[in-house]
Design an enzyme around this catalytic site. Structure first.
Site, mmCIF file in Angstrom:
data_model
loop_
_atom_site.group_PDB
_atom_site.id
_atom_site.type_symbol
_atom_site.label_atom_id
_atom_site.label_comp_id
_atom_site.label_asym_id
_atom_site.label_seq_id
_atom_site.Cartn_x
_atom_site.Cartn_y
_atom_site.Cartn_z
ATOM 1 N N ARG A 228 0.798 -1.222 0.000
ATOM 2 C CA ARG A 228 0.000 0.000 0.000
ATOM 3 C C ARG A 228 0.832 1.274 0.000
ATOM 4 O O ARG A 228 0.576 2.196 -0.770
ATOM 5 C CB ARG A 228 -0.886 0.023 1.252
ATOM 6 C CG ARG A 228 -1.988 -0.989 1.195
ATOM 7 C CD ARG A 228 -2.757 -1.026 2.496
ATOM 8 N NE ARG A 228 -3.869 -1.970 2.371
ATOM 9 C CZ ARG A 228 -4.742 -2.237 3.334
ATOM 10 N NH1 ARG A 228 -4.645 -1.638 4.505
ATOM 11 N NH2 ARG A 228 -5.709 -3.089 3.133
ATOM 12 N N HIS B 246 -6.365 6.124 5.792
ATOM 13 C CA HIS B 246 -7.246 4.983 5.957
ATOM 14 C C HIS B 246 -7.211 4.432 7.381
ATOM 15 O O HIS B 246 -8.220 4.015 7.926
ATOM 16 C CB HIS B 246 -6.797 3.934 4.954
ATOM 17 C CG HIS B 246 -7.440 2.614 5.107
ATOM 18 N ND1 HIS B 246 -8.808 2.467 5.121
ATOM 19 C CD2 HIS B 246 -6.933 1.374 5.268
ATOM 20 C CE1 HIS B 246 -9.084 1.181 5.264
ATOM 21 N NE2 HIS B 246 -7.973 0.505 5.386
#
Lengths: 249, 644, 227
Positions: B337, B408
């Protein structure tokens, strides 16, 4: 876009309440419906007027907190949650009427905010499998057919937003209640308490003052998660067979 | 001051077993004499509250939402990891432990992570027993998938709504205890402060969000399960109400805050469409299994694209730069990520972004559709494609998707020891609210695992150990500390209501978010962070003199709620910047541009920074004190990540 | 409260009664329409009158007729209970409502349709059923046996245009009532299955058109053949 908004304002539960009309200028079609209200609220705040209160949280269509009865439909013209509704679903110059969910069991708290704790109490009446933490069998001990697991998942998707109650002409909570009854009736883990669960959850649903189902299908048509009224049929089956065969008096 | 992590001695695999045995127990008949407060009803909070009530403790559970079922754990899509090795593909507790430590870039404790991997298997059993409808194979056994680049298939899932199903499972267990009278539920109630008496947490102060009533609640232990602080960036994938207030107020009462700069940026989110944007929506990263990430090769083409003179599909193959495939030939679009996110930022910074704001890259399924047919792609990603279309109004089967990274998850949080207790005795932090387990970067499908591990299987033992040492007598709510904390909360609220400035709360929140995103986001520099610190301080001053909070305390007042939260975010933001400035290395979600390999990869400094940075609050306007907890690695060898 | 009354007072129990009585009335309608087809026989009403006598004297039919009366009354009484309950479930109504977008008109107006059918029923019963039972009916003799000449009453009555019109219009309402009621009763009983429900829907649709149409055709036929 320029829109006229007819919004229900009510200071608190005791207040009479009424509609107030606002004009929303410079609305972009890419805005979500709630973002459009955010902008309105910032404008109201700057003018020193109390912003419009509404429930919302995740804004991605899963927490079930947002509500709003928009132009005669729960969550507005699309079959989705209000937070996922975008202004491209409306046209320039339109008048939009925004009301709170209306049901005796969902009293208005303020403006468009309602109290949906009746749903929590229905779950508390039996929407669980009574297992304590620890001491449970291995997860693969009981195989569950994929079809059954999928059906249970279809029912389990309910987000508890209350659109079913809002859409129903009788303010009935049968779609909500039946979704949980169905999920647990389908799965082997739910069998032990199957009868008592159906009886207690139905009794609590009635005690909360929700209406009865007349099978109009409006709930299913408006449910943002597409929960089917086959679940209501299943709940009826569960309930009728429970009352005639259970040991509960 | 030395921070004692209380990791039990002995071999890694025996630590937890030994620790459970050496924990003191509360006599079953005495359990009803102890009160426990649980703040937050997400995976960690609901599971903890239910489990403790089942044991016999009196639990009070608080959440700011209208129902405990709405906590933001509900939005997790992908799945939950567990070292069940049902697939016979080489998974084990040790492998999950190793992957988690490595994925966290070696900034987590071995002991905690091993325990997490160990209890992961019991979580799945528990959830299935509760009636969580996990995905199944035709034979009736549980299905697994590989997630986030893991080499084994250990992720359990319920369609794309795993978080929802797990939360509803925990919520049902909680509801059962409410019905039993063992849990008292306080929805629409926000925690405003912790009450500390003689150095021990003895209760909390809350605000009833409907009536505005400021109330106190006494208990023998307080559990904060209040989630992460990603909303400090204003735009994040967190829920609108997710906030740091509970954790931050606890911090001000003596709980250290650890690694606040460790934030996770998720690469596949729907880009910002304009100033009105209120939140960002994440799409499962499984999309990167088939989608190809690209931007135009030149800024000229990108410019035309942004002006709408050409469409994505008009751009010829040789004018497309599949930058992840180019830079990382072996992992390609499946790099972790942080790497995917940072590279998207680089190409946009070069002026090759593809939407109107210049902050988006393409995620293209054209080749996958050509290869596998549209039907196959529809089966795999249909719901995600529909969601994308719903939000953007564009059809991803026809046009490439546009994506951009978004905040996130926050790995940092309240410092806790092995027992999940903060530096304030009796005050615990569970789930995303604490800092442990994930180090500097969290693996996909591990957040749900940690929340439930903490709540179902760790806290029942460790809280018992603490309570067993307290006398089973009621905590006295008439103690002057309760009144004092309550008064301070009231004053804080009055202070906000009195400002009567000119700008709405969101105006400040948006500006704070922009500072954090630009200077303390995906890539950080010393100079940028120093600017950010000054900017935040100035913004804080402006907030306290010019924010406009209408109405009164004695009503449902969403502006006041927001103002309270933003006030805390402003303080937290500064600490995040301090922490990022202090950590002169790059690791996981923390990338300092000064510290990178010649290839542009994160360069860790294990010699000097293999520690947990815990921050101690010293008072209003004072710099916080850094306390280090050195990380000891006895079982794993620290290596550099490489995805070339 | 015993478990029986508790069940029958629950929303589901009340729905169950509506469904069971409704289904029984559907059975009754089926029998009624089949017997009345004798009106089309063209024998001056002999078969019809004999059938009428049978229906009013046979003990088994008597039993059925009592069940029918109970069903009619139960259906009406419980619909009143349910309607009141449902109205109270939403004390403040919406200012704007867009029901047509999510449900069929008839499903939302079963109460109205039912009330119209009830009014029709009163006229209908008073005109024929009450006369047959207690009224002055001319007698007719077939094969040495005396029969009440109900056929004469029917053919006299349907000479009036307004009555024919009333019957035809009422049957349209009955059709709409059945269009929701038929399948709805099965749903309430919990009989919803992807294999069988489509068939139930189709049969319901055929039924709600065919039966009222046959009923409506009777006054029309008599009206236009009696000159």
């Amino acid at each position: 876009m320029k829109l006229t908004l007819k919004i229900w304002r009510q200071k608190n539960a005791a207040d009479q309440g009424g509609f107030v009309t606002y004009v929303a200028d410079h609305v972009s079609k890419d805005m979500s419906f709630l973002e459009m209200l955010d902008v309105l609220n910032d404008q109201l705040t700057e003018k020193g007027e109390d912003p419009v209160h509404f429930d919302h949280d995740c804004r991605e269509g899963i927490c079930g907190m947002c509500s709003l009865y928009i132009n005669g439909k729960p969550h507005g013209p699309q079959q989705t949650t209000t937070c996922q509704l975008h202004m491209r679903s409306f046209s320039d110059g339109e008048t939009i009427t925004i009301e709170p969910w209306r049901a005796k069991a969902f009293p208005v708290v303020k403006d468009l905010v309602v109290n949906r704790s009746a749903f929590d109490r229905i779950i508390q009446a039996g929407g669980y499998v009574s297992v304590n933490t620890g001491g449970v069998p291995d997860a693969n001990e009981i195989p569950i057919s994929k079809t059954v697991a999928d059906l249970a998942m279809d029912a389990a998707q309910c987000i508890g937003c209350g659109a079913c109650v809002a859409a129903c002409k009788n303010a009935s909570a049968m779609l909500f209640t039946s979704a949980k009854v169905s999920q647990l009736a389908l799965l082997p883990q739910g069998q032990v308490e199957r009868k008592t669960r159906a009886e207690k959850m139905v009794a609590q649903m009635d005690a909360e003052g929700f209406g009865a189902c007349t099978n109009t299908g409006a709930c299913e048509a408006e449910c943002p998660k597409g929960i089917s009224i086959t679940n209501i049929a299943r709940m009826n089956r569960e309930y009728f067979s429970a009352v005639v065969s259970s040991d509960n008096m | 001051m030395i921070l004692d992590s209380k990791i039990p001695a002995g071999p890694l695999a025996e630590k937890w077993t030994k620790h459970k045995f050496s924990s003191k127990l509360v006599n079953p008949a005495n359990k009803r004499k102890y009160d426990v407060i649980v703040v937050g009803t997400g995976l960690a909070g609901a599971s903890a509250a239910a489990s403790l009530a089942e044991l016999g403790y009196n639990v009070k559970a608080f959440c700011f939402q209208d129902s405990p079922r709405r906590a933001h754990s509900i939005a997790a899509q992908g799945g939950i990891n567990a070292a069940k090795n049902y697939q016979n593909d080489g998974d084990s507790i040790y492998r999950l432990f190793y992957d988690t430590i490595k994925g966290g870039d070696y900034r987590a404790r071995e002991g905690n992570v091993y325990r997490l991997a160990e209890v992961s298997v019991k979580i799945i059993d528990q959830c299935v027993a509760q009636g969580v409808p996990f995905a199944r194979e035709y034979g009736g056994l549980l299905a697994n998938r590989s997630f986030g680049g893991a080499q084994v298939s250990r992720t359990f899932y319920a369609r794309g709504q795993t978080g929802q199903q797990l939360l509803l499972g925990a919520y049902s267990a909680l509801s059962r205890q409410v019905a039993n009278g063992k849990v008292k539920l306080f929805p629409r109630t926000e925690m405003m402060d912790v009450v500390v008496i003689d150095g021990q947490a003895k209760g909390i102060v809350t605000r009833n969000l409907i009536t505005g009533a400021i109330e106190t609640h006494a208990a023998h232990a307080v559990l904060l399960c209040t989630g992460g602080y990603g909303n400090v960036f204003f735009l994040s994938t967190n829920a609108m109400g997710s906030n740091v207030t509970a954790a931050w107020r606890a911090h001000k009462r003596g709980a250290f805050f650890a690694n606040p700069c460790f934030t996770q940026i998720h690469p596949t989110c729907i880009p910002v469409s304009g100033d009105h944007q209120s939140k960002l929506t994440l799409m499962s990263e499984s999309l990167r299994n088939d989608g190809r990430v690209w931007v135009p090769a030149t800024t000229e083409i990108a410019e035309k694209l942004r002006k709408g003179q050409i469409k994505a599909n008009d751009i010829k193959e040789e004018d497309r730069d599949y930058f992840l495939e180019r830079k990382y030939p072996s992992f390609g679009n499946l790099v972790p990520r942080d790497v995917a996110s940072r590279n998207a930022k680089y190409v946009c910074d070069e002026g090759r972004g593809v939407n109107e704001t210049g902050e988006a890259v393409f995620l293209d399924f054209r080749d996958a559709i050509k290869r596998d047919t549209r039907k196959i792609i529809e089966q795999k990603y249909g719901n995600l494609f529909d969601m994308y279309k719903q939000i953007t109004g564009e059809d991803p089967y026809e046009m490439p998707m546009m994506i951009y990274p978004a905040v996130h998850y926050t790995m940092g949080g309240l410092w806790v020891d092995y027992n999940l207790m903060t530096t304030v005795p009796g005050l615990y932090a569970l789930g995303e609210a604490n800092f442990s387990e994930h180090g500097a970067n969290r693996l996909g499908a591990s957040a749900l695992m940690q929340g439930l591990a903490d709540g179902y299987f760790v806290i029942p033992y460790t809280v018992g150990d603490y309570l067993a040492q307290l006398a089973p007598t009621k905590v006295d709510e008439n103690h002057p500390e309760f009144a004092r904390a309550k008064e301070e909360v009231k004053q804080g609220i009055e202070r906000l209501l009195k400002i009567n400035g000119n700008k709405p709360v969101d105006y400040f929140h948006k500006r704070l978010g922009k500072i954090m995103w630009d200077k303390c986001g995906m890539a950080r520099t010393e100079a940028g962070l120093k600017e950010a610190k000054a900017d935040i301080q100035a913004l804080k001053k402006e907030f306290w003199s010019n924010v406009k909070v209408l109405g009164t305390n004695e009503e449902l007042n969403q502006t006041l709620e927001k103002a309270n939260r933003v006030a805390d975010f402003l303080e937290l933001g500064e600490l995040m910047v301090d922490d990022a400035l202090n950590r002169n290395e790059s690791c996981g979600g923390h990338f300092r541009e000064e510290y990178q390999t010649p290839d542009g990869e994160a360069l860790r400094d294990d010699e000097n920074f293999a520690y947990v940075a815990a921050w101690k609050y010293l008072g209003e306007g004072k710099e916080e004190e850094l306390v280090k907890e050195e990380l000891v690695f006895e079982n794993v060898k620290l290596t550099q990540r490489s995805y070339k | 409260m015993t478990w029986v009354t508790k069940t029958l007072n629950s929303t589901l129990g009340r729905k169950l009664i509506m469904a069971l009585t409704g289904l029984f009335l559907i059975l009754f309608l089926t029998g009624h329409v089949s017997g009345n087809l004798l009106l089309f026989k063209g024998d001056g009403g002999q078969a019809f009158n004999m059938y009428a006598k049978f229906m009013t004297t046979n003990p088994a039919v008597k039993l059925l007729s009592y069940l029918t009366y109970i069903s009619v009354i139960g259906h009406i009484v419980y619909s009143i209970f349910l309607t009141q309950h449902n109205k109270s479930a939403r004390p403040v109504s919406y200012s704007t409502s867009n029901g047509s977008s999510n449900s069929a008109w008839s499903s939302r107006n079963m109460g109205v349709l039912g009330t119209i059918i009830l009014i029709f029923l009163v006229v209908h019963l008073q005109g024929f059923w009450a006369k047959m039972h207690w009224g002055e009916v001319p007698m007719v003799t077939y094969e040495g046996e005396e029969y009440k000449n109900l056929y004469l009453i029917v053919s006299e009555a349907f000479k009036q245009v307004w009555l024919v019109a009333l019957y035809v219009v009422s049957m349209v309402f009955l059709g709409f009532h059945l269009s929701h009621g038929f399948a709805s009763a099965f749903q309430t009983l919990g009989l919803n299955h992807k294999k069988y429900s489509p068939a139930i829907k189709v049969v319901g649709m055929i039924y709600c058109i065919l039966v009222p149409a046959l009923f409506a055709s009777m006054p029309l036929y008599i009206h236009f053949t009696s000159y």
